[in-house]
Design an enzyme around this catalytic site. Sequence first.
Site, PDB file in Angstrom:
ATOM      1  N   GLU A   1      -6.185   7.129  -1.451  1.00 19.71           N
ATOM      2  CA  GLU A   1      -6.275   5.801  -0.446  1.00 19.71           C
ATOM      3  C   GLU A   1      -6.576   4.699  -1.228  1.00 19.71           C
ATOM      4  O   GLU A   1      -6.073   3.336  -0.943  1.00 19.71           O
ATOM      5  CB  GLU A   1      -6.561   6.020   0.700  1.00 19.71           C
ATOM      6  CG  GLU A   1      -6.030   7.088   1.712  1.00 19.71           C
ATOM      7  CD  GLU A   1      -4.677   6.756   2.197  1.00 19.71           C
ATOM      8  OE1 GLU A   1      -4.402   5.245   2.493  1.00 19.71           O
ATOM      9  OE2 GLU A   1      -3.753   7.335   2.461  1.00 19.71           O
TER      10      GLU A   1
ATOM     11  N   HIS B   1       1.643   4.213  -2.906  1.00 19.01           N
ATOM     12  CA  HIS B   1       1.364   5.624  -2.743  1.00 19.01           C
ATOM     13  C   HIS B   1       2.702   6.356  -3.474  1.00 19.01           C
ATOM     14  O   HIS B   1       2.583   7.455  -4.171  1.00 19.01           O
ATOM     15  CB  HIS B   1       1.585   6.132  -1.543  1.00 19.01           C
ATOM     16  CG  HIS B   1       0.411   6.118  -0.778  1.00 19.01           C
ATOM     17  ND1 HIS B   1      -0.951   6.675  -1.356  1.00 19.01           N
ATOM     18  CD2 HIS B   1      -0.053   5.587   0.710  1.00 19.01           C
ATOM     19  CE1 HIS B   1      -1.794   6.495  -0.264  1.00 19.01           C
ATOM     20  NE2 HIS B   1      -1.324   5.669   0.708  1.00 19.01           N
TER      21      HIS B   1
ATOM     22  N   HIS C   1       0.648  -1.317   0.028  1.00 20.02           N
ATOM     23  CA  HIS C   1       0.043   0.020   0.041  1.00 20.02           C
ATOM     24  C   HIS C   1       0.812   1.439   0.086  1.00 20.02           C
ATOM     25  O   HIS C   1       0.559   2.169  -0.934  1.00 20.02           O
ATOM     26  CB  HIS C   1      -0.858  -0.147   1.282  1.00 20.02           C
ATOM     27  CG  HIS C   1      -1.675   1.294   1.410  1.00 20.02           C
ATOM     28  ND1 HIS C   1      -2.906   1.409   1.081  1.00 20.02           N
ATOM     29  CD2 HIS C   1      -1.417   2.528   2.119  1.00 20.02           C
ATOM     30  CE1 HIS C   1      -3.516   2.560   1.296  1.00 20.02           C
ATOM     31  NE2 HIS C   1      -2.578   3.318   1.900  1.00 20.02           N
ATOM     32  N   GLU C   2       1.906   1.423   0.828  1.00 17.44           N
ATOM     33  CA  GLU C   2       2.918   2.498   1.022  1.00 17.44           C
ATOM     34  C   GLU C   2       3.529   2.568  -0.225  1.00 17.44           C
ATOM     35  O   GLU C   2       3.734   3.660  -0.797  1.00 17.44           O
ATOM     36  CB  GLU C   2       3.600   2.209   2.200  1.00 17.44           C
ATOM     37  CG  GLU C   2       2.816   2.405   3.537  1.00 17.44           C
ATOM     38  CD  GLU C   2       2.018   3.647   3.572  1.00 17.44           C
ATOM     39  OE1 GLU C   2       2.344   4.736   3.259  1.00 17.44           O
ATOM     40  OE2 GLU C   2       0.831   3.295   4.231  1.00 17.44           O
TER      41      GLU C   2
END
Length: 258
Positions: A189, A138, A134-135
């Site tokens: 997100e 980003h 997930h990070e």
Amino acid sequence: MKTRLLLTALLAATLAACQTNPVSGRKQLVLVSEEQAQASSAQAYAQTVNEAQQKGKLSTDAALNARVKRITDRLIVQAENMYPPSRSWKWSVTVIDEPTLNAWCMPGGKMAIYTGIVRKLNLSDDEIAQIMGHEISHAILGHGRERMSRAIATQGGLELGSILAGRDLTVLAPVADIALTLPNSREAESEADRYGIELAARAGYNPHAAISLWEKMSQANGNGPPQFLSTHPSPSNRMQALNALVPKMMPLYEKARN
């Protein structure tokens, strides 16, 4: 008159700064270049790591450090396939020994995860992969640059004007610090969830772990949302969206495992 001209110039610059992300295809407002974002992030990252070291907050748990590096190394391979320009990034991951439930990845692949999120939630490798996927998403989706742009814009026309005039953002490392504290948009997100679960699946980590992760995060809510959840979509909505993605991700996971 000057104010009107400045506002007109800023509006024109804002419209000109809209770019299409090569991974997601979404239009983004980007006031800083990738090179500038990486330079300021590298400075902010070095400062964060140095401060943690001075406070004795860098993890000395050799097993945990090796575990995190093994997981992120597999994710990085897939990130570089998804976003080829990231092959030139100087990827780095640090484990910070603090109880906070958090993790992040800055532009250029500078990552950190906190021992609190691993230990308090008793995370499996698959669940750590979901967090770091997930990070990393980003970063490859340019969300850090978006946050930097927001940080700059909130400082007013003077800073924005200096950037548009070609000011070197390597002297604006504080912008990267501010960007770490600013929330991503809900759209960002959701994008990171979507691409993060895919990165993890392609790296051989079970997509079902995305659901168990957010179940744990939701249970850890306590008196308020953990930092990692503070600006994210509600856990129930997030789990519903991720659950819908699992069947699509399973073939990628099975292929990677085989």
